[in-house]
Design a protein around this motif. Sequence first.
Motif, PDB file in Angstrom:
ATOM      1  N   LEU A   1      -0.339  -6.521  -6.823  1.00 41.64           N
ATOM      2  CA  LEU A   1       0.208  -6.158  -5.528  1.00 41.64           C
ATOM      3  C   LEU A   1       0.427  -4.654  -5.494  1.00 41.64           C
ATOM      4  CD1 LEU A   1       2.867  -8.995  -5.404  1.00 41.64           C
ATOM      5  CD2 LEU A   1       1.070  -8.696  -3.672  1.00 41.64           C
ATOM      6  N   TYR A   2       0.230  -4.073  -4.303  1.00 40.58           N
ATOM      7  CA  TYR A   2       0.512  -2.650  -4.140  1.00 40.58           C
ATOM      8  C   TYR A   2       1.242  -2.459  -2.818  1.00 40.58           C
ATOM      9  CZ  TYR A   2      -0.650   2.042  -2.326  1.00 40.58           C
ATOM     10  OH  TYR A   2      -0.587   3.285  -1.724  1.00 40.58           O
ATOM     11  N   THR A   3       2.401  -1.823  -2.878  1.00 39.74           N
ATOM     12  CA  THR A   3       3.077  -1.440  -1.643  1.00 39.74           C
ATOM     13  C   THR A   3       3.767  -0.099  -1.856  1.00 39.74           C
ATOM     14  OG1 THR A   3       4.455  -2.226   0.186  1.00 39.74           O
ATOM     15  CG2 THR A   3       5.272  -2.669  -2.027  1.00 39.74           C
ATOM     16  N   GLY A   4       4.498   0.372  -0.867  1.00 46.16           N
ATOM     17  CA  GLY A   4       5.084   1.703  -1.039  1.00 46.16           C
ATOM     18  C   GLY A   4       6.124   2.035  -0.007  1.00 46.16           C
ATOM     19  N   ARG A   5       6.693   3.201  -0.204  1.00 44.72           N
ATOM     20  CA  ARG A   5       7.680   3.709   0.761  1.00 44.72           C
ATOM     21  C   ARG A   5       7.626   5.230   0.788  1.00 44.72           C
ATOM     22  NH1 ARG A   5      11.898   4.193   3.943  1.00 44.72           N
ATOM     23  NH2 ARG A   5      13.383   5.788   3.395  1.00 44.72           N
ATOM     24  N   GLY A   6       7.749   5.752   2.004  1.00 47.63           N
ATOM     25  CA  GLY A   6       7.850   7.200   2.164  1.00 47.63           C
ATOM     26  C   GLY A   6       9.316   7.586   2.138  1.00 47.63           C
ATOM     27  N   PRO A   7       9.764   8.297   1.118  1.00 41.88           N
ATOM     28  CA  PRO A   7      11.202   8.580   0.976  1.00 41.88           C
ATOM     29  C   PRO A   7      11.653   9.720   1.889  1.00 41.88           C
ATOM     30  CG  PRO A   7      10.004   9.500  -0.891  1.00 41.88           C
ATOM     31  CD  PRO A   7       8.985   8.840  -0.015  1.00 41.88           C
TER      32      PRO A   7
ATOM     33  N   ILE B   1       4.422   0.156  -6.994  1.00 39.98           N
ATOM     34  CA  ILE B   1       5.091   0.647  -5.782  1.00 39.98           C
ATOM     35  C   ILE B   1       5.006   2.166  -5.749  1.00 39.98           C
ATOM     36  CG2 ILE B   1       7.259   0.761  -4.501  1.00 39.98           C
ATOM     37  CD1 ILE B   1       8.123  -1.830  -5.890  1.00 39.98           C
ATOM     38  N   GLN B   2       4.379   2.667  -4.697  1.00 46.47           N
ATOM     39  CA  GLN B   2       4.193   4.110  -4.563  1.00 46.47           C
ATOM     40  C   GLN B   2       5.308   4.713  -3.711  1.00 46.47           C
ATOM     41  OE1 GLN B   2       0.839   5.432  -2.026  1.00 46.47           O
ATOM     42  NE2 GLN B   2       0.453   7.050  -3.520  1.00 46.47           N
ATOM     43  N   LEU B   3       5.924   5.765  -4.216  1.00 38.64           N
ATOM     44  CA  LEU B   3       6.915   6.505  -3.435  1.00 38.64           C
ATOM     45  C   LEU B   3       6.279   7.832  -3.050  1.00 38.64           C
ATOM     46  CD1 LEU B   3       9.869   5.644  -5.803  1.00 38.64           C
ATOM     47  CD2 LEU B   3       9.478   4.706  -3.510  1.00 38.64           C
ATOM     48  N   THR B   4       5.989   7.966  -1.754  1.00 43.15           N
ATOM     49  CA  THR B   4       5.186   9.113  -1.324  1.00 43.15           C
ATOM     50  C   THR B   4       6.065  10.316  -0.973  1.00 43.15           C
ATOM     51  OG1 THR B   4       5.162   8.125   0.872  1.00 43.15           O
ATOM     52  CG2 THR B   4       3.237   7.728  -0.526  1.00 43.15           C
ATOM     53  N   ASP B   5       6.669  10.903  -2.008  1.00 43.04           N
ATOM     54  CA  ASP B   5       7.474  12.103  -1.769  1.00 43.04           C
ATOM     55  C   ASP B   5       6.602  13.252  -1.274  1.00 43.04           C
ATOM     56  OD1 ASP B   5       6.271  12.103  -4.259  1.00 43.04           O
ATOM     57  OD2 ASP B   5       8.154  12.234  -5.378  1.00 43.04           O
ATOM     58  N   ASP B   6       5.342  13.274  -1.713  1.00 44.39           N
ATOM     59  CA  ASP B   6       4.404  14.298  -1.226  1.00 44.39           C
ATOM     60  C   ASP B   6       4.145  14.135   0.272  1.00 44.39           C
ATOM     61  OD1 ASP B   6       3.170  11.851  -1.711  1.00 44.39           O
ATOM     62  OD2 ASP B   6       1.326  12.700  -2.528  1.00 44.39           O
ATOM     63  N   GLU B   7       3.934  12.883   0.689  1.00 43.57           N
ATOM     64  CA  GLU B   7       3.653  12.622   2.102  1.00 43.57           C
ATOM     65  C   GLU B   7       4.790  13.099   2.995  1.00 43.57           C
ATOM     66  OE1 GLU B   7       3.862   8.461   3.166  1.00 43.57           O
ATOM     67  OE2 GLU B   7       2.768   8.744   5.035  1.00 43.57           O
ATOM     68  N   LYS B   8       6.009  12.750   2.617  1.00 40.13           N
ATOM     69  CA  LYS B   8       7.130  13.085   3.487  1.00 40.13           C
ATOM     70  C   LYS B   8       7.370  14.588   3.532  1.00 40.13           C
ATOM     71  CE  LYS B   8       7.234   9.169   4.868  1.00 40.13           C
ATOM     72  NZ  LYS B   8       6.918   8.788   6.253  1.00 40.13           N
ATOM     73  N   PHE B   9       7.101  15.259   2.433  1.00 43.54           N
ATOM     74  CA  PHE B   9       7.185  16.722   2.448  1.00 43.54           C
ATOM     75  C   PHE B   9       6.166  17.304   3.432  1.00 43.54           C
ATOM     76  CE2 PHE B   9       5.285  20.671   0.708  1.00 43.54           C
ATOM     77  CZ  PHE B   9       6.322  21.532   1.062  1.00 43.54           C
TER      78      PHE B   9
ATOM     79  N   VAL C   1      -4.445   9.984  -1.284  1.00 44.22           N
ATOM     80  CA  VAL C   1      -3.378   9.700  -2.249  1.00 44.22           C
ATOM     81  C   VAL C   1      -2.787   8.306  -1.990  1.00 44.22           C
ATOM     82  CG1 VAL C   1      -1.143  10.462  -3.160  1.00 44.22           C
ATOM     83  CG2 VAL C   1      -2.848  12.155  -2.442  1.00 44.22           C
ATOM     84  N   GLN C   2      -2.659   7.944  -0.738  1.00 44.38           N
ATOM     85  CA  GLN C   2      -2.163   6.596  -0.446  1.00 44.38           C
ATOM     86  C   GLN C   2      -3.236   5.548  -0.726  1.00 44.38           C
ATOM     87  OE1 GLN C   2       0.628   6.063   2.616  1.00 44.38           O
ATOM     88  NE2 GLN C   2       0.076   3.949   3.056  1.00 44.38           N
ATOM     89  N   ALA C   3      -4.485   5.947  -0.621  1.00 50.35           N
ATOM     90  CA  ALA C   3      -5.578   5.004  -0.879  1.00 50.35           C
ATOM     91  C   ALA C   3      -5.718   4.702  -2.368  1.00 50.35           C
ATOM     92  CB  ALA C   3      -6.897   5.573  -0.337  1.00 50.35           C
TER      93      ALA C   3
ATOM     94  N   PRO D   1       0.753  -5.685   0.798  1.00 51.91           N
ATOM     95  CA  PRO D   1       1.612  -6.064   1.910  1.00 51.91           C
ATOM     96  C   PRO D   1       2.148  -4.788   2.563  1.00 51.91           C
ATOM     97  CG  PRO D   1       2.463  -6.836  -0.248  1.00 51.91           C
ATOM     98  CD  PRO D   1       1.436  -5.792  -0.507  1.00 51.91           C
ATOM     99  N   CYS D   2       2.036  -4.707   3.867  1.00 53.09           N
ATOM    100  CA  CYS D   2       2.547  -3.507   4.559  1.00 53.09           C
ATOM    101  C   CYS D   2       2.764  -3.809   6.032  1.00 53.09           C
ATOM    102  CB  CYS D   2       1.576  -2.331   4.413  1.00 53.09           C
ATOM    103  SG  CYS D   2      -0.046  -2.613   5.139  1.00 53.09           S
ATOM    104  N   ALA D   3       3.494  -2.924   6.699  1.00 51.90           N
ATOM    105  CA  ALA D   3       3.613  -3.050   8.154  1.00 51.90           C
ATOM    106  C   ALA D   3       2.284  -2.620   8.768  1.00 51.90           C
ATOM    107  CB  ALA D   3       4.755  -2.174   8.671  1.00 51.90           C
TER     108      ALA D   3
ATOM    109  N   ASP E   1       1.389  -0.685  10.956  1.00 52.48           N
ATOM    110  CA  ASP E   1       1.118   0.735  11.238  1.00 52.48           C
ATOM    111  C   ASP E   1       0.471   1.460  10.048  1.00 52.48           C
ATOM    112  OD1 ASP E   1       3.456   0.602   9.721  1.00 52.48           O
ATOM    113  OD2 ASP E   1       4.225   2.478  10.540  1.00 52.48           O
ATOM    114  N   GLN E   2       0.544   0.875   8.855  1.00 54.95           N
ATOM    115  CA  GLN E   2      -0.066   1.512   7.691  1.00 54.95           C
ATOM    116  C   GLN E   2      -1.557   1.170   7.567  1.00 54.95           C
ATOM    117  OE1 GLN E   2       1.671   3.648   5.397  1.00 54.95           O
ATOM    118  NE2 GLN E   2       2.993   3.563   7.200  1.00 54.95           N
ATOM    119  N   ASP E   3      -2.022   0.333   8.470  1.00 54.38           N
ATOM    120  CA  ASP E   3      -3.391  -0.155   8.339  1.00 54.38           C
ATOM    121  C   ASP E   3      -4.429   0.964   8.354  1.00 54.38           C
ATOM    122  OD1 ASP E   3      -5.186  -2.563   8.241  1.00 54.38           O
ATOM    123  OD2 ASP E   3      -5.957  -1.623  10.061  1.00 54.38           O
TER     124      ASP E   3
END
Length: 598
Positions: free
Chosen positions: A292-298, A327-335, A415-417, A439-441, A443-445
């Motif tokens: 499984l792979y999921t994540g969150r943008g902090p 589980i990926q935490l996309t600190d780069d994305e949110k920056f 990076v998310q891919a 699994p994701c919402a 909008d991440q599609d």
Amino acid sequence: MAEDPRTPAMHTAMEIVKGALSAVLGFPLGRSTIGSKISEGDKGRITVQLASEEKPGPEAMLRVQEVINGIVEKDLSCHVFTMARAAADAAYGDAMYDKFEVPAEVTTLTLFYLEGLALHAAPHTYLPSTGGVGRIQITKERYMTAKRQLEVMFNVLPAAGASTTLPPPPPCPTCEPPPPEAVEPLRTSVPRLLEEENGTGGEQGGAPAAVAGGSGGGQVVTPWEVEADEEVDYNKLVVAFGSQLISEDMVARVERLTNRRAHRFLRRGLFFSHRDLNQLLDLYEKGEKFYLYTGRGPSSEALHLGHLVPFQFTQWLQEAFGVPLVIQLTDDEKFLFKSNLPLAETHRLARENARDIIACEFDPAKTFMFSDLDYIKELYPVVLQIQKFVTFNQTRGIFGFNDSTNIGCIAFPAVQAAPSFSVAFPKVLGKANMPCLIPCAIDQDAYFRMTRDVAPRLRYPKPALIHSKFFPGLQGPKGKMSASELGTAVFVTDTQKQVEQKVKSSFSGGQDTKEKQLELGANLSVDVAYQYLGFFLEDDDEYRQIGEDYAAGRLLTGQVKKRLVEVLWEVVGKHQRLRAAVTDEQLERFMSVRPLEY
Ligand code: TRP
């Protein structure tokens, strides 16, 4: 007498120019032509509605010209056919129409179709293939800022030997109407560019996520923006994105395979759409484990209830299937995507959010959680492979990037891919080509359409997906929840009192007075309290009963809200206890690179 300038060659040229504009500038084909004109001297003019605010720069216009040249050089077949209008509407929807309505009296349509590039309902005659047009030269363009419209003028220099006085060619022999699936990408998105563009074979619904004005029904759903006039129409979204609805049979299959009752999110259709889930389950049935792979943008300290949804569901999947999870935490994305968050802050938030995620009771032996900033060295080789096979054009279409987007954002989707491919985890999963379920919402599609597009080129398996609906904000179906506006959502850090106040003030589908409610009942589809119960009340019978009674007026809004406060406080209170119990050692364990059990 002057000859009619509207020759088959000129009509064909017009379609080519339109297709190229739509593909390069990233606006949907359907309903975007404001007007077109063919005049003497093989001159053409077309006015189109752009999707973005951005005036197309000279580079973009050069690309349009290149794509036009490519289409002519490839001498693509023009398919022209007639169809009953109702059948065409059903098969192709808006993609074939201009901005203006075709009068209702018209019941048969002539359609022009250029594979992957153009579809247009117009009663013209065309050339049998694009090569006969000759050279199309854009001579001028004019951008109208206020209306976001672009007018493009072009000249056609006829191909050698072509004569405008020839009679129209006979209809082409292969002109069967294309199947709706073939046209699907055109319905909802911009046309696919020609293969040489690192062509990816076109993941269905491959671009763009923004489907304003298309058959997405005026909805815009991207990772950064969810906008709909009324409630989000999820059935349309599935069509627009080219995913599949989850059927009851599929839920039953999950229950059989896992030997347990489906999670309430599945039972109630809150996880409602998927890609390739059946194929993944086929493999699982044969004994092949997936991960499984999921994540969150902090981006914020506190999570709201909507944030818990994918994690609660992922935890259930992990337990039910007994599989490892990253589980990926996309600190780069949110920056990159937020204007006011320093990198050190998103990095810190990643670790804070990790504690909330651990509180969702993931199995420490089977779960690896990482901040992109920390894990990038392992991820980078895979990120690079992906970046090499995705062009700016493709991401522009998918994500709505434009010429002013910072280049970090443009590079980020890779990076998310990357975690979708098990090669990104040699020390964690230790296996290449392990099947992946995300699994994701919904909008991440967009990220994963891109991922699935590029996968075959890298010879990696495409990840399967399972999508959730959005969690409604307290202000109702139209209101958006925001981690920065505390009043818009229930946070996992709220006190019981706050939960109570927020539920009390939430948007209600009930009537204004007790008398009216008893008489008319509540409108459940906009009632926030009832919808929240759908997410968090476990007991199916009670949930159904509340729905029936509330809709029939036998229950008052206050009673439903009172029950919801109990249910939510159970969730929030439990979360707070579990989070407080997360130790630094546990955090280190989850976040350390190590082989997972499976
Ligand atoms: N981009 C997501 C967010 O902003 C975080 C994320 C990264 C994610 N990888 C994911 C979400 C995989 C779902 C699945 O929240």
